[in-house]
Design an enzyme around this catalytic site. Structure first.
Site, PDB file in Angstrom:
ATOM      1  N   ASP A  13       2.596  13.382  -5.416  1.00  0.00           N
ATOM      2  CA  ASP A  13       2.903  12.130  -4.710  1.00  0.00           C
ATOM      3  C   ASP A  13       2.127  11.144  -3.256  1.00  0.00           C
ATOM      4  O   ASP A  13       1.413  12.484  -2.375  1.00  0.00           O
ATOM      5  CB  ASP A  13       4.271  11.367  -4.583  1.00  0.00           C
ATOM      6  CG  ASP A  13       4.024   9.689  -4.243  1.00  0.00           C
ATOM      7  OD1 ASP A  13       3.759   9.151  -4.630  1.00  0.00           O
ATOM      8  OD2 ASP A  13       5.414   9.847  -3.472  1.00  0.00           O
ATOM      9  N   SER A  14       1.475  10.483  -2.973  1.00  0.00           N
ATOM     10  CA  SER A  14       0.911  10.491  -2.276  1.00  0.00           C
ATOM     11  C   SER A  14       1.795  10.519  -0.299  1.00  0.00           C
ATOM     12  O   SER A  14       1.526  10.961   0.836  1.00  0.00           O
ATOM     13  CB  SER A  14       0.860   8.920  -1.321  1.00  0.00           C
ATOM     14  OG  SER A  14       2.079   8.224  -2.065  1.00  0.00           O
ATOM     15  N   TYR A  45      -1.382   5.230  -0.011  1.00  0.00           N
ATOM     16  CA  TYR A  45      -2.575   5.128  -1.054  1.00  0.00           C
ATOM     17  C   TYR A  45      -3.213   3.451  -1.310  1.00  0.00           C
ATOM     18  O   TYR A  45      -3.783   3.150  -1.921  1.00  0.00           O
ATOM     19  CB  TYR A  45      -2.287   5.744  -2.278  1.00  0.00           C
ATOM     20  CG  TYR A  45      -2.616   7.370  -2.603  1.00  0.00           C
ATOM     21  CD1 TYR A  45      -2.483   8.417  -1.453  1.00  0.00           C
ATOM     22  CD2 TYR A  45      -2.607   8.017  -3.628  1.00  0.00           C
ATOM     23  CE1 TYR A  45      -2.906   9.420  -1.307  1.00  0.00           C
ATOM     24  CE2 TYR A  45      -2.875   9.334  -3.561  1.00  0.00           C
ATOM     25  CZ  TYR A  45      -3.242  10.449  -2.123  1.00  0.00           C
ATOM     26  OH  TYR A  45      -3.515  12.204  -2.286  1.00  0.00           O
ATOM     27  N   GLY A  46      -1.457   2.969  -1.216  1.00  0.00           N
ATOM     28  CA  GLY A  46      -2.455   1.378  -2.407  1.00  0.00           C
ATOM     29  C   GLY A  46      -3.317   1.241  -1.887  1.00  0.00           C
ATOM     30  O   GLY A  46      -3.791   0.260  -2.613  1.00  0.00           O
ATOM     31  N   CYS A  76       3.656   9.204  -9.241  1.00  0.00           N
ATOM     32  CA  CYS A  76       2.288   8.313  -8.625  1.00  0.00           C
ATOM     33  C   CYS A  76       2.572   6.822  -9.394  1.00  0.00           C
ATOM     34  O   CYS A  76       1.535   7.441 -10.212  1.00  0.00           O
ATOM     35  CB  CYS A  76       1.946   8.731  -7.262  1.00  0.00           C
ATOM     36  SG  CYS A  76       1.089   7.476  -6.721  1.00  0.00           S
ATOM     37  N   ASN A  77       2.230   6.481  -9.275  1.00  0.00           N
ATOM     38  CA  ASN A  77       2.113   5.129  -9.817  1.00  0.00           C
ATOM     39  C   ASN A  77       0.279   4.968  -9.637  1.00  0.00           C
ATOM     40  O   ASN A  77      -0.185   4.151 -10.461  1.00  0.00           O
ATOM     41  CB  ASN A  77       3.069   3.554  -9.925  1.00  0.00           C
ATOM     42  CG  ASN A  77       3.594   3.556 -10.369  1.00  0.00           C
ATOM     43  OD1 ASN A  77       4.219   3.563 -11.570  1.00  0.00           O
ATOM     44  ND2 ASN A  77       4.819   4.713  -9.710  1.00  0.00           N
ATOM     45  N   THR A  78       0.653   4.429  -8.238  1.00  0.00           N
ATOM     46  CA  THR A  78      -0.979   4.626  -7.972  1.00  0.00           C
ATOM     47  C   THR A  78      -2.428   5.364  -8.679  1.00  0.00           C
ATOM     48  O   THR A  78      -2.862   5.238  -8.651  1.00  0.00           O
ATOM     49  CB  THR A  78      -0.953   4.281  -6.286  1.00  0.00           C
ATOM     50  OG1 THR A  78       0.145   3.355  -6.100  1.00  0.00           O
ATOM     51  CG2 THR A  78      -1.712   3.715  -5.650  1.00  0.00           C
ATOM     52  N   GLU A 155       9.092   6.618   4.223  1.00  0.00           N
ATOM     53  CA  GLU A 155       8.345   7.893   4.702  1.00  0.00           C
ATOM     54  C   GLU A 155       8.922   8.077   6.079  1.00  0.00           C
ATOM     55  O   GLU A 155       9.194   8.901   6.512  1.00  0.00           O
ATOM     56  CB  GLU A 155       6.626   7.319   5.247  1.00  0.00           C
ATOM     57  CG  GLU A 155       6.203   7.090   3.557  1.00  0.00           C
ATOM     58  CD  GLU A 155       5.894   8.497   2.900  1.00  0.00           C
ATOM     59  OE1 GLU A 155       5.656   9.556   3.959  1.00  0.00           O
ATOM     60  OE2 GLU A 155       6.151   9.085   1.640  1.00  0.00           O
ATOM     61  N   CYS A 187       7.008   1.693  -8.085  1.00  0.00           N
ATOM     62  CA  CYS A 187       5.753   2.822  -7.173  1.00  0.00           C
ATOM     63  C   CYS A 187       7.462   3.877  -6.582  1.00  0.00           C
ATOM     64  O   CYS A 187       8.719   3.365  -6.290  1.00  0.00           O
ATOM     65  CB  CYS A 187       6.442   1.646  -6.054  1.00  0.00           C
ATOM     66  SG  CYS A 187       5.810   2.704  -4.544  1.00  0.00           S
ATOM     67  N   THR A 188       7.097   5.012  -6.694  1.00  0.00           N
ATOM     68  CA  THR A 188       8.195   6.067  -6.345  1.00  0.00           C
ATOM     69  C   THR A 188       8.934   6.260  -5.298  1.00  0.00           C
ATOM     70  O   THR A 188       9.776   6.783  -5.222  1.00  0.00           O
ATOM     71  CB  THR A 188       7.422   7.692  -7.054  1.00  0.00           C
ATOM     72  OG1 THR A 188       6.225   7.770  -6.062  1.00  0.00           O
ATOM     73  CG2 THR A 188       6.785   7.258  -8.838  1.00  0.00           C
ATOM     74  N   HIS A 189       8.710   5.167  -3.981  1.00  0.00           N
ATOM     75  CA  HIS A 189       9.332   5.296  -3.032  1.00  0.00           C
ATOM     76  C   HIS A 189      10.559   4.493  -3.252  1.00  0.00           C
ATOM     77  O   HIS A 189      11.278   4.379  -2.556  1.00  0.00           O
ATOM     78  CB  HIS A 189       7.985   4.702  -2.092  1.00  0.00           C
ATOM     79  CG  HIS A 189       7.452   5.763  -1.375  1.00  0.00           C
ATOM     80  ND1 HIS A 189       6.598   6.698  -2.294  1.00  0.00           N
ATOM     81  CD2 HIS A 189       7.029   6.792  -0.611  1.00  0.00           C
ATOM     82  CE1 HIS A 189       5.403   6.882  -1.637  1.00  0.00           C
ATOM     83  NE2 HIS A 189       6.031   7.363  -0.334  1.00  0.00           N
TER      84      HIS A 189
HETATM   85  N1  DGL Z   1       4.655   6.739  -4.538  1.00  0.00           N
HETATM   86  C1  DGL Z   1       3.350   5.176  -4.759  1.00  0.00           C
HETATM   87  C2  DGL Z   1       3.038   5.285  -6.211  1.00  0.00           C
HETATM   88  O1  DGL Z   1       4.623   5.291  -7.238  1.00  0.00           O
HETATM   89  C3  DGL Z   1       2.475   4.568  -3.515  1.00  0.00           C
HETATM   90  C4  DGL Z   1       2.344   5.065  -2.504  1.00  0.00           C
HETATM   91  C5  DGL Z   1       1.650   4.422  -1.659  1.00  0.00           C
HETATM   92  O2  DGL Z   1       1.759   3.316  -1.258  1.00  0.00           O
HETATM   93  O3  DGL Z   1       1.256   5.021  -1.049  1.00  0.00           O
HETATM   94  O4  DGL Z   1       2.746   3.512  -5.938  1.00  0.00           O
END
Ligand code: DGL
Length: 285
Positions: A13-14, A45-46, A76-78, A155, A187-189
């Site tokens: 993930d990011s 990453y978004g 990570c969805n992104t 984070e 988003c996995t966060h």
């Molecule tokens: N955890 C990431 C996701 O699932 C995104 C977080 C990011 O923007 O870096 O999309």
């Protein structure tokens, strides 16, 4: 590539978001060892260009392959939106588990026909999301929000503070006014702030965390590939971060409910990742 049942599952993930997926995989498959890479130096990453997220994802995949990963979970969805298709093309022998916002189960279950989706800008812009909506929304109205700043708060370990609440209220109040009865965490966060989301939306709104489904899919692919670790408990977790080792270490008890070894891995010229003891991974498989 030589895949073995006792090799680890690779996850990336990011940042710490993918730990919500790691947690679900641990619950389902406690015998599996896991190598996790969080690219915290590049978080978030978004808002980044798709092409750049694609390059990061390729280098991280190479790193996980060097660590003997038998399957790669893009937690990570992104990164899934930006890179999954290319990763599958570039690493044809590797099995990937990707993520997409859970619009399908949400659309199947909503009573009001109105669903909120929380995800990053890149996820909403990607072809993957467009295709999920086209295939599964089925006339259900979707309300989207990118929750600016939420990933950074999570984070920092701010799971229940004022800033986090403010971002979530800004996203969710307008959706509640439109009578949503389901919220998709794209988003996995975001699963780490489910308690606060539930406080805001109340008990009549269902919150969908995709992590258990991703864990099941990982298990299915391992079974099909005859790569399930026969041991039923005691798998190791080894974490790598391109960011601050101590900061990540201190968050683990809250995020995972267990501690784990955290190692530093650094980026070399934006295309290679080097482990702290000097191991380098190439960009090409
Ligand atoms: N955890 C990431 C996701 O699932 C995104 C977080 C990011 O923007 O870096 O999309």
């Amino acid at each position: 590539m030589n895949f073995k049942p006792n090799s680890p599952i690779g996850i990336f993930d990011s940042g710490i978001g993918g730990l919500s997926v790691l947690r679900a995989i641990r619950r389902l498959m406690p015998g599996e060892s896991i190598i996790y890479f969080g690219d915290q130096i590049h978080i978030p990453y978004g808002p980044r260009p798709m092409e750049q997220i694609g390059r990061f994802s390729e280098a991280i995949t190479n790193f996980l392959i060097q660590q003997q990963a038998k399957i790669v979970v893009v937690a990570c969805n992104t990164a899934s939106a930006a890179a999954l298709k290319d990763l599958r093309a570039k690493f044809p022998e590797m099995q990937f588990v990707g993520m997409e916002p859970a619009v399908k189960p949400a659309a199947e279950r909503t009573q009001t026909g109105r669903v909120g989706v929380l995800a990053t800008p890149a996820t909403f812009q990607g072809a993957l999301y467009a295709s999920v909506v086209e295939r599964f929304a089925n006339g259900v109205e979707l309300f989207q929000n990118t929750c600016p700043g939420l990933v950074q708060q999570i984070e920092q370990g701010n799971l229940d503070g004022k800033e986090t609440r403010q971002i979530l209220e800004n996203a969710l109040f307008p959706m509640l006014e439109r009578n949503i009865d389901t919220v998709v965490l794209g988003c996995t966060h975001y699963p780490f702030v489910i308690p606060m989301i539930e406080q805001i939306v109340g008990e009549n709104v269902r919150v969908i965390d995709p992590a258990p489904a991703v864990a099941k899919q990982t298990n299915r692919l391992l079974e099909t590939g005859r790569l399930v670790n026969p041991t039923s408990a005691g798998g190791n977790v080894k974490l790598f971060t391109s960011g601050n080792v101590k900061a990540l270490q201190s968050l683990l008890p809250i995020l995972l409910g267990e501690s784990a070894v955290v190692n530093n891995a650094e980026w070399i010229d934006k295309t290679h990742i080097r482990q702290a003891h000097g191991f380098t991974t190439p960009t090409q498989a």
